[in-house]
Design a protein around this motif. Structure first.
Motif, PDB file in Angstrom:
ATOM      1  N   THR A 243       0.835  -1.213   0.000  1.00 63.67           N
ATOM      2  CA  THR A 243       0.000   0.000   0.000  1.00 63.67           C
ATOM      3  C   THR A 243       0.866   1.258   0.000  1.00 63.67           C
ATOM      4  OG1 THR A 243      -0.153  -0.196   2.421  1.00 63.67           O
ATOM      5  CG2 THR A 243      -1.984  -1.086   1.107  1.00 63.67           C
ATOM      6  N   ASP A 244       2.018   1.183   0.682  1.00 68.61           N
ATOM      7  CA  ASP A 244       2.918   2.345   0.703  1.00 68.61           C
ATOM      8  C   ASP A 244       3.504   2.586  -0.689  1.00 68.61           C
ATOM      9  OD1 ASP A 244       2.459   2.685   3.378  1.00 68.61           O
ATOM     10  OD2 ASP A 244       4.231   1.548   4.006  1.00 68.61           O
ATOM     11  N   VAL A 245       3.859   1.484  -1.356  1.00 66.49           N
ATOM     12  CA  VAL A 245       4.401   1.607  -2.708  1.00 66.49           C
ATOM     13  C   VAL A 245       3.344   2.166  -3.646  1.00 66.49           C
ATOM     14  CG1 VAL A 245       5.425   0.374  -4.662  1.00 66.49           C
ATOM     15  CG2 VAL A 245       6.031  -0.278  -2.316  1.00 66.49           C
ATOM     16  N   ALA A 246       2.099   1.667  -3.496  1.00 64.24           N
ATOM     17  CA  ALA A 246       1.009   2.152  -4.343  1.00 64.24           C
ATOM     18  C   ALA A 246       0.765   3.636  -4.105  1.00 64.24           C
ATOM     19  CB  ALA A 246      -0.263   1.351  -4.070  1.00 64.24           C
ATOM     20  N   GLY A 260      -6.920   0.703  -4.035  1.00 65.96           N
ATOM     21  CA  GLY A 260      -7.408  -0.346  -4.925  1.00 65.96           C
ATOM     22  C   GLY A 260      -7.458   0.106  -6.376  1.00 65.96           C
ATOM     23  N   GLY A 261      -6.958   1.321  -6.660  1.00 62.08           N
ATOM     24  CA  GLY A 261      -6.981   1.833  -8.025  1.00 62.08           C
ATOM     25  C   GLY A 261      -5.867   1.235  -8.858  1.00 62.08           C
ATOM     26  N   HIS A 262      -5.555   1.944  -9.929  1.00 60.16           N
ATOM     27  CA  HIS A 262      -4.559   1.424 -10.869  1.00 60.16           C
ATOM     28  C   HIS A 262      -3.179   1.298 -10.223  1.00 60.16           C
ATOM     29  CE1 HIS A 262      -7.415   1.631 -14.079  1.00 60.16           C
ATOM     30  NE2 HIS A 262      -7.576   2.942 -13.949  1.00 60.16           N
ATOM     31  N   ALA A 263      -2.855   2.194  -9.288  1.00 60.92           N
ATOM     32  CA  ALA A 263      -1.524   2.177  -8.691  1.00 60.92           C
ATOM     33  C   ALA A 263      -1.220   0.851  -8.014  1.00 60.92           C
ATOM     34  CB  ALA A 263      -1.392   3.329  -7.688  1.00 60.92           C
ATOM     35  N   GLU A 264      -2.195   0.295  -7.244  1.00 67.27           N
ATOM     36  CA  GLU A 264      -1.952  -0.981  -6.564  1.00 67.27           C
ATOM     37  C   GLU A 264      -1.745  -2.106  -7.556  1.00 67.27           C
ATOM     38  OE1 GLU A 264      -4.526  -2.241  -3.532  1.00 67.27           O
ATOM     39  OE2 GLU A 264      -3.796  -0.764  -2.077  1.00 67.27           O
ATOM     40  N   ARG A 265      -2.454  -2.039  -8.678  1.00 68.56           N
ATOM     41  CA  ARG A 265      -2.285  -3.100  -9.687  1.00 68.56           C
ATOM     42  C   ARG A 265      -0.921  -3.018 -10.376  1.00 68.56           C
ATOM     43  NH1 ARG A 265      -7.805  -1.875 -10.805  1.00 68.56           N
ATOM     44  NH2 ARG A 265      -7.289  -0.753 -12.724  1.00 68.56           N
ATOM     45  N   LEU A 266      -0.271  -1.858 -10.286  1.00 70.65           N
ATOM     46  CA  LEU A 266       1.052  -1.705 -10.899  1.00 70.65           C
ATOM     47  C   LEU A 266       2.172  -2.246 -10.021  1.00 70.65           C
ATOM     48  CD1 LEU A 266       0.858   1.927 -12.349  1.00 70.65           C
ATOM     49  CD2 LEU A 266       0.942  -0.199 -13.659  1.00 70.65           C
ATOM     50  N   VAL A 267       1.912  -2.373  -8.704  1.00 66.18           N
ATOM     51  CA  VAL A 267       2.988  -2.723  -7.778  1.00 66.18           C
ATOM     52  C   VAL A 267       3.635  -4.052  -8.125  1.00 66.18           C
ATOM     53  CG1 VAL A 267       3.556  -3.261  -5.375  1.00 66.18           C
ATOM     54  CG2 VAL A 267       2.022  -1.350  -5.906  1.00 66.18           C
ATOM     55  N   GLY A 268       2.840  -5.093  -8.299  1.00 66.01           N
ATOM     56  CA  GLY A 268       3.384  -6.431  -8.580  1.00 66.01           C
ATOM     57  C   GLY A 268       4.226  -6.468  -9.844  1.00 66.01           C
ATOM     58  N   PRO A 269       3.680  -6.030 -11.006  1.00 64.94           N
ATOM     59  CA  PRO A 269       4.479  -6.048 -12.234  1.00 64.94           C
ATOM     60  C   PRO A 269       5.752  -5.210 -12.152  1.00 64.94           C
ATOM     61  CG  PRO A 269       2.158  -5.787 -12.764  1.00 64.94           C
ATOM     62  CD  PRO A 269       2.274  -5.666 -11.274  1.00 64.94           C
ATOM     63  N   LEU A 270       5.681  -4.051 -11.471  1.00 63.60           N
ATOM     64  CA  LEU A 270       6.863  -3.210 -11.357  1.00 63.60           C
ATOM     65  C   LEU A 270       7.951  -3.865 -10.515  1.00 63.60           C
ATOM     66  CD1 LEU A 270       5.332   0.376 -10.977  1.00 63.60           C
ATOM     67  CD2 LEU A 270       6.627  -0.523 -12.912  1.00 63.60           C
ATOM     68  N   LEU A 271       7.556  -4.488  -9.424  1.00 64.89           N
ATOM     69  CA  LEU A 271       8.533  -5.186  -8.591  1.00 64.89           C
ATOM     70  C   LEU A 271       9.159  -6.355  -9.350  1.00 64.89           C
ATOM     71  CD1 LEU A 271       6.841  -5.199  -5.065  1.00 64.89           C
ATOM     72  CD2 LEU A 271       8.858  -3.904  -5.775  1.00 64.89           C
ATOM     73  N   GLU A 272       8.355  -7.046 -10.156  1.00 66.86           N
ATOM     74  CA  GLU A 272       8.888  -8.160 -10.945  1.00 66.86           C
ATOM     75  C   GLU A 272       9.906  -7.657 -11.963  1.00 66.86           C
ATOM     76  OE1 GLU A 272       9.760 -11.839 -12.253  1.00 66.86           O
ATOM     77  OE2 GLU A 272       8.591 -11.287 -10.474  1.00 66.86           O
ATOM     78  N   GLN A 273       9.577  -6.551 -12.628  1.00 65.65           N
ATOM     79  CA  GLN A 273      10.530  -5.974 -13.580  1.00 65.65           C
ATOM     80  C   GLN A 273      11.807  -5.519 -12.867  1.00 65.65           C
ATOM     81  OE1 GLN A 273       8.963  -3.002 -16.221  1.00 65.65           O
ATOM     82  NE2 GLN A 273       7.129  -4.180 -16.695  1.00 65.65           N
ATOM     83  N   ALA A 274      11.652  -4.978 -11.675  1.00 66.18           N
ATOM     84  CA  ALA A 274      12.817  -4.536 -10.913  1.00 66.18           C
ATOM     85  C   ALA A 274      13.713  -5.721 -10.557  1.00 66.18           C
ATOM     86  CB  ALA A 274      12.375  -3.809  -9.650  1.00 66.18           C
ATOM     87  N   ARG A 275      13.091  -6.848 -10.171  1.00 67.23           N
ATOM     88  CA  ARG A 275      13.885  -8.046  -9.858  1.00 67.23           C
ATOM     89  C   ARG A 275      14.633  -8.548 -11.086  1.00 67.23           C
ATOM     90  NH1 ARG A 275       9.581  -9.157  -6.163  1.00 67.23           N
ATOM     91  NH2 ARG A 275       8.314 -10.056  -7.831  1.00 67.23           N
ATOM     92  N   GLU A 276      13.950  -8.552 -12.251  1.00 65.78           N
ATOM     93  CA  GLU A 276      14.603  -8.992 -13.485  1.00 65.78           C
ATOM     94  C   GLU A 276      15.757  -8.075 -13.842  1.00 65.78           C
ATOM     95  OE1 GLU A 276      11.541  -9.122 -16.414  1.00 65.78           O
ATOM     96  OE2 GLU A 276      10.553 -10.907 -15.559  1.00 65.78           O
ATOM     97  N   HIS A 277      15.562  -6.775 -13.643  1.00 66.53           N
ATOM     98  CA  HIS A 277      16.633  -5.814 -13.930  1.00 66.53           C
ATOM     99  C   HIS A 277      17.835  -6.063 -13.023  1.00 66.53           C
ATOM    100  CE1 HIS A 277      18.488  -1.994 -15.065  1.00 66.53           C
ATOM    101  NE2 HIS A 277      18.650  -1.740 -13.783  1.00 66.53           N
ATOM    102  N   ALA A 278      17.584  -6.307 -11.742  1.00 69.57           N
ATOM    103  CA  ALA A 278      18.676  -6.560 -10.801  1.00 69.57           C
ATOM    104  C   ALA A 278      19.416  -7.852 -11.154  1.00 69.57           C
ATOM    105  CB  ALA A 278      18.129  -6.629  -9.375  1.00 69.57           C
ATOM    106  N   GLU A 279      18.680  -8.883 -11.580  1.00 66.16           N
ATOM    107  CA  GLU A 279      19.307 -10.139 -11.985  1.00 66.16           C
ATOM    108  C   GLU A 279      20.186  -9.922 -13.216  1.00 66.16           C
ATOM    109  OE1 GLU A 279      16.180 -12.922 -12.576  1.00 66.16           O
ATOM    110  OE2 GLU A 279      15.651 -13.069 -10.450  1.00 66.16           O
TER     111      GLU A 279
END
Length: 330
Positions: A243-246, A260-279
């Motif tokens: 919720t803080d990230v959203a 519960g708006g669009h921002a919360e739905r972005l959290v998961g995909p953004l974190l996944e992309q961040a993990r892939e970038h770090a890898e």
């Protein structure tokens, strides 16, 4: 005093683009560079947005700053053989008659090493050529060479023609070419990406070149993407409540402001992309370490997201100059 820069690399690494950028970088400050193509793909003409290159040296660009010049030449083995026959045997029109009956194609087919002698020989002649004032016509010659897997055999023409001609003009021509290719006038640069296969081919290519006694120049790491987040930053982001990230995303103008708006739905995909970038950054560090083990100068060129237009080519040339390529090649 490197004057012949041979640029090779695994297919898809952008070696032709790097060769073109290197030619522009070396031509700065009033110098003149010849950019040579030997594979018949007309890649240089496409990069400089000009018509197909003929078998003649043609000015195609002005270097950054406006004082230097880049000329280009697409070497054709058939035309090079006609020049060779005229130079050593004074055949003239008889040489053109050989072309009509297909004798030239026959000669370069049964003796592939002869083809490489002709292609490399033309570039080496440009290195040795002097004007009326006794100075070299070109300060530098840059060759867009075959891929890494074939470049050692392509350059090591003396071995290729040893069984074809042990004496005579062909043998002498091969010896003259090798005197240039194995001298301090020449450097073979390898273009790679920070990926496992291109790096491994680069490591193997350097070993083959060194074993053949051919001078290795530097490693150009092409298409380097910007570093945005490292693993530590990703862990820090994951440590916050979703919720803080959203909320932070909403405050930045991404997604809806309500819970519960669009921002919360972005959290998961953004974190996944961040993990892939770090890898990916971790894998790139491993590949950089592999390249560093070669003990060669390394230069990095940015990834051109716009596909590499003419303006991007000049930008890469400026990057190479900033990293000292022109000073080392002068």
């Amino acid at each position: 005093m490197t004057r012949l820069h041979v640029v090779t690399g695994k297919g898809g690494t952008g070696k032709t683009t790097v060769a073109a950028a290197l030619a522009l970088a070396l031509a700065a400050e009033g110098k003149r560079t010849l950019l040579v193509e030997v594979e018949g793909r007309q890649g240089i003409a496409q990069l400089f947005e000009t018509e197909a290159l003929p078998y003649e040296e043609r000015k195609i660009a002005v270097a950054p700053g406006g004082s230097g010049e880049v000329y280009a030449l697409a070497i054709d083995a058939e035309r090079a053989l006609l020049d060779y026959l005229q130079m050593f045997y004074k055949l003239g029109s008889a040489g053109r008659a050989l072309k009509k009956i297909g004798a030239i194609d026959f000669a370069t087919t049964i003796a592939p090493g002869l083809r490489d002698v002709l292609l490399t020989g033309k570039a080496c002649e440009a290195v040795r050529r002097k004007g009326r004032d006794g100075r070299p016509v070109y300060d530098s010659v840059v060759m867009d060479a075959p891929p890494t897997g074939r470049v050692t055999r392509f350059l090591n023409v003396n071995d290729e023609v040893a069984g074809l001609a042990r004496i005579g003009p062909i043998h002498n021509q091969a010896q003259a070419v090798m005197r240039v290719l194995k001298s301090q006038d020449t450097a073979v640069h390898l273009v790679t990406l920070l990926e496992e296969m291109p790096v491994q081919e680069t490591v193997d290519g350097v070993a083959e070149l060194r074993e053949a006694g051919l001078p290795v120049g530097g490693i150009v790491i092409n298409m380097v993407r910007p570093r945005i987040l490292d693993a530590e930053a990703v862990r820090a982001a994951e440590g916050h409540r979703r919720t803080d990230v959203a909320k932070a995303l909403s405050q930045a103008g991404l997604g809806g402001a309500r819970r519960g708006g669009h921002a919360e739905r972005l959290v998961g995909p953004l974190l996944e992309q961040a993990r892939e970038h770090a890898e990916r950054l971790g894998l790139e560090r491993e590949q950089r370490a592999e390249l560093a083990g070669l003990g060669l100068p390394a230069y990095e060129l940015e990834f051109l997201g716009d596909g590499g237009d003419l303006a991007g080519l000049y930008r890469l040339a400026a990057d190479l100059r900033k990293q000292g390529v022109a000073e080392e090649g002068s």
